[in-house]
Design an enzyme around this catalytic site. Structure first.
Site, PDB file in Angstrom:
ATOM      1  N   ASP A  11       0.860  -1.192   0.000  1.00  0.00           N
ATOM      2  CA  ASP A  11       0.000   0.000   0.000  1.00  0.00           C
ATOM      3  C   ASP A  11       0.890   1.235   0.000  1.00  0.00           C
ATOM      4  O   ASP A  11       2.068   1.172   0.351  1.00  0.00           O
ATOM      5  CB  ASP A  11      -0.918   0.021   1.236  1.00  0.00           C
ATOM      6  N   SER A  12       0.290   2.357  -0.364  1.00  0.00           N
ATOM      7  CA  SER A  12       1.029   3.617  -0.310  1.00  0.00           C
ATOM      8  C   SER A  12       1.428   3.936   1.134  1.00  0.00           C
ATOM      9  O   SER A  12       2.387   4.665   1.359  1.00  0.00           O
ATOM     10  CB  SER A  12       0.164   4.749  -0.862  1.00  0.00           C
ATOM     11  N   CYS A  74      -4.168  -1.410  -2.350  1.00  0.00           N
ATOM     12  CA  CYS A  74      -4.342   0.048  -2.475  1.00  0.00           C
ATOM     13  C   CYS A  74      -5.170   0.267  -3.731  1.00  0.00           C
ATOM     14  O   CYS A  74      -4.781  -0.186  -4.825  1.00  0.00           O
ATOM     15  CB  CYS A  74      -2.968   0.705  -2.618  1.00  0.00           C
ATOM     16  N   GLU A 159      -4.432   9.375   8.263  1.00  0.00           N
ATOM     17  CA  GLU A 159      -2.964   9.343   8.408  1.00  0.00           C
ATOM     18  C   GLU A 159      -2.506  10.222   9.578  1.00  0.00           C
ATOM     19  O   GLU A 159      -1.511   9.939  10.218  1.00  0.00           O
ATOM     20  CB  GLU A 159      -2.284   9.829   7.117  1.00  0.00           C
ATOM     21  N   CYS A 193     -11.319   2.568  -0.678  1.00  0.00           N
ATOM     22  CA  CYS A 193      -9.990   3.020  -0.296  1.00  0.00           C
ATOM     23  C   CYS A 193      -9.652   2.266   0.976  1.00  0.00           C
ATOM     24  O   CYS A 193     -10.475   2.188   1.904  1.00  0.00           O
ATOM     25  CB  CYS A 193      -9.974   4.521  -0.045  1.00  0.00           C
ATOM     26  N   HIS A 195      -7.883   2.886   3.394  1.00  0.00           N
ATOM     27  CA  HIS A 195      -7.811   3.663   4.649  1.00  0.00           C
ATOM     28  C   HIS A 195      -9.173   3.819   5.318  1.00  0.00           C
ATOM     29  O   HIS A 195      -9.257   4.083   6.509  1.00  0.00           O
ATOM     30  CB  HIS A 195      -7.295   5.080   4.380  1.00  0.00           C
TER      31      HIS A 195
HETATM   32  N1  DGL Z   1      -5.098   3.398   0.687  1.00  0.00           N
HETATM   33  C1  DGL Z   1      -5.071   3.930  -0.639  1.00  0.00           C
HETATM   34  C2  DGL Z   1      -6.238   3.437  -1.474  1.00  0.00           C
HETATM   35  O1  DGL Z   1      -6.808   2.384  -1.198  1.00  0.00           O
HETATM   36  C3  DGL Z   1      -5.089   5.438  -0.741  1.00  0.00           C
HETATM   37  C4  DGL Z   1      -4.137   6.164   0.089  1.00  0.00           C
HETATM   38  C5  DGL Z   1      -3.405   7.212  -0.676  1.00  0.00           C
HETATM   39  O2  DGL Z   1      -4.014   8.180  -1.154  1.00  0.00           O
HETATM   40  O3  DGL Z   1      -2.216   7.014  -0.797  1.00  0.00           O
HETATM   41  O4  DGL Z   1      -6.585   4.069  -2.437  1.00  0.00           O
END
Ligand code: DGL
Length: 275
Positions: A11-12, A74, A159, A193, A195
């Site tokens: 993931d990012s 991600c 975050e 997403c 997150h």
């Molecule tokens: N967790 C990432 C996703 O599922 C997004 C986080 C980011 O913007 O880096 O898209």
């Protein structure tokens, strides 16, 4: 036969840990190697080319560690980089290795949850602009109407550990209001997403009770279990022992203190410099 290696999960930043949690619950026997590209997160507002370059670099890192199977946990990377990596890079880079994303497993099943045939997708700006969800959903459920809403403040709130504060309520209400204005008949909302599961309770509170709210973790874990069942040759290359290793491209102290919120148990990470 090459040596067995852990399954890579990327993931990012921290979000993929919510997916890893579900995968570990479903498939505890395998070893896992997690990489969060925290130094360059968030990816959500970055260009296609940048997300592709960053993701490819991370996928190559997993391959250098020996991984045969990498999950892009991600949505932004799955939306902007997965297809190019699968079609353009893998054939020359590592034709026997596999890279999978989180969009396909979700789009394959979302239609089963909707009676009104109107679904909502909440995601980063990058995922929304890519149109990956409407395009992929239309392949499996051509009768579904898909409404999307970009929620650019949600990842930064998570975050920065502000996801339980009033600021989170404000932005969640605002984005849900906008989504439901576009699609008043929506009866399923997908958190597209990785997150967003940390905001689940607040989102649930601000959504009408009749609207179902879906997170991806379990969906992706079920799909991975199914994939490994259908591809015993890939499953045979994944090492078993229940070991989990965590790497971050940024500070390990920061990663370890944040990661528990996403993974649900203490995490000790190592640092990697992708140069
Ligand atoms: N967790 C990432 C996703 O599922 C997004 C986080 C980011 O913007 O880096 O898209």
């Amino acid at each position: 036969m090459p040596a067995k290696q852990p399954i890579g999960v990327f993931d990012s930043g921290y979000g993929g840990l919510t997916v890893l949690r579900s995968i570990v619950n479903k498939l505890p026997q395998y070893d896992y190697l997690y990489l969060g590209d925290n130094a360059r997160a968030p990816y959500g507002n970055r260009s296609f080319d940048t997300v592709y370059q960053y993701t490819l670099q991370c996928v190559k890192w997993f391959f250098d560690q020996g991984c045969h199977l990498v999950i892009l946990a991600c949505n932004t990377a799955s939306a902007k980089a997965l297809r190019t990596i699968q079609q353009q890079d893998l054939p020359t880079l590592a034709p026997h290795k596999r890279v999978l994303g989180v969009i396909r497993p979700t789009t394959e099943i979302i239609g089963h949850y909707s009676e009104t045939r109107n679904v909502g997708v909440l995601a980063t700006n990058g995922t929304v602009v890519s149109q990956s969800y409407p395009v992929e959903i239309s392949k499996f459920f051509p009768d579904l109407k898909v409404f999307q809403e970009a929620c650019p403040m949600w990842v930064p709130l998570v975050e920065n550990n502000e996801h339980e504060g009033h600021g989170a309520d404000f932005f969640i209400k605002k984005n849900l209001h906008e989504l439901l204005n576009k699609g008043p008949m929506i009866d399923v909302v997908l958190l597209a997403c990785t997150h967003y599961p940390l905001l689940y309770d607040k989102i649930r509170d601000h959504l009408p009770i009749a609207v179902k709210l879906l997170s991806q973790g379990e969906i992706v874990a079920t799909s991975l279990a199914d994939y490994l069942g259908r591809h015993p040759e890939i499953a045979a290359q994944c090492s078993e022992g229940g070991e989990r290793q965590f790497y971050t491209t940024d500070s390990t102290t920061e990663f370890d203190s944040q990661a528990t919120r996403f993974f649900g148990e203490p995490v000790r990470s190592l640092s990697v410099n992708l140069g």
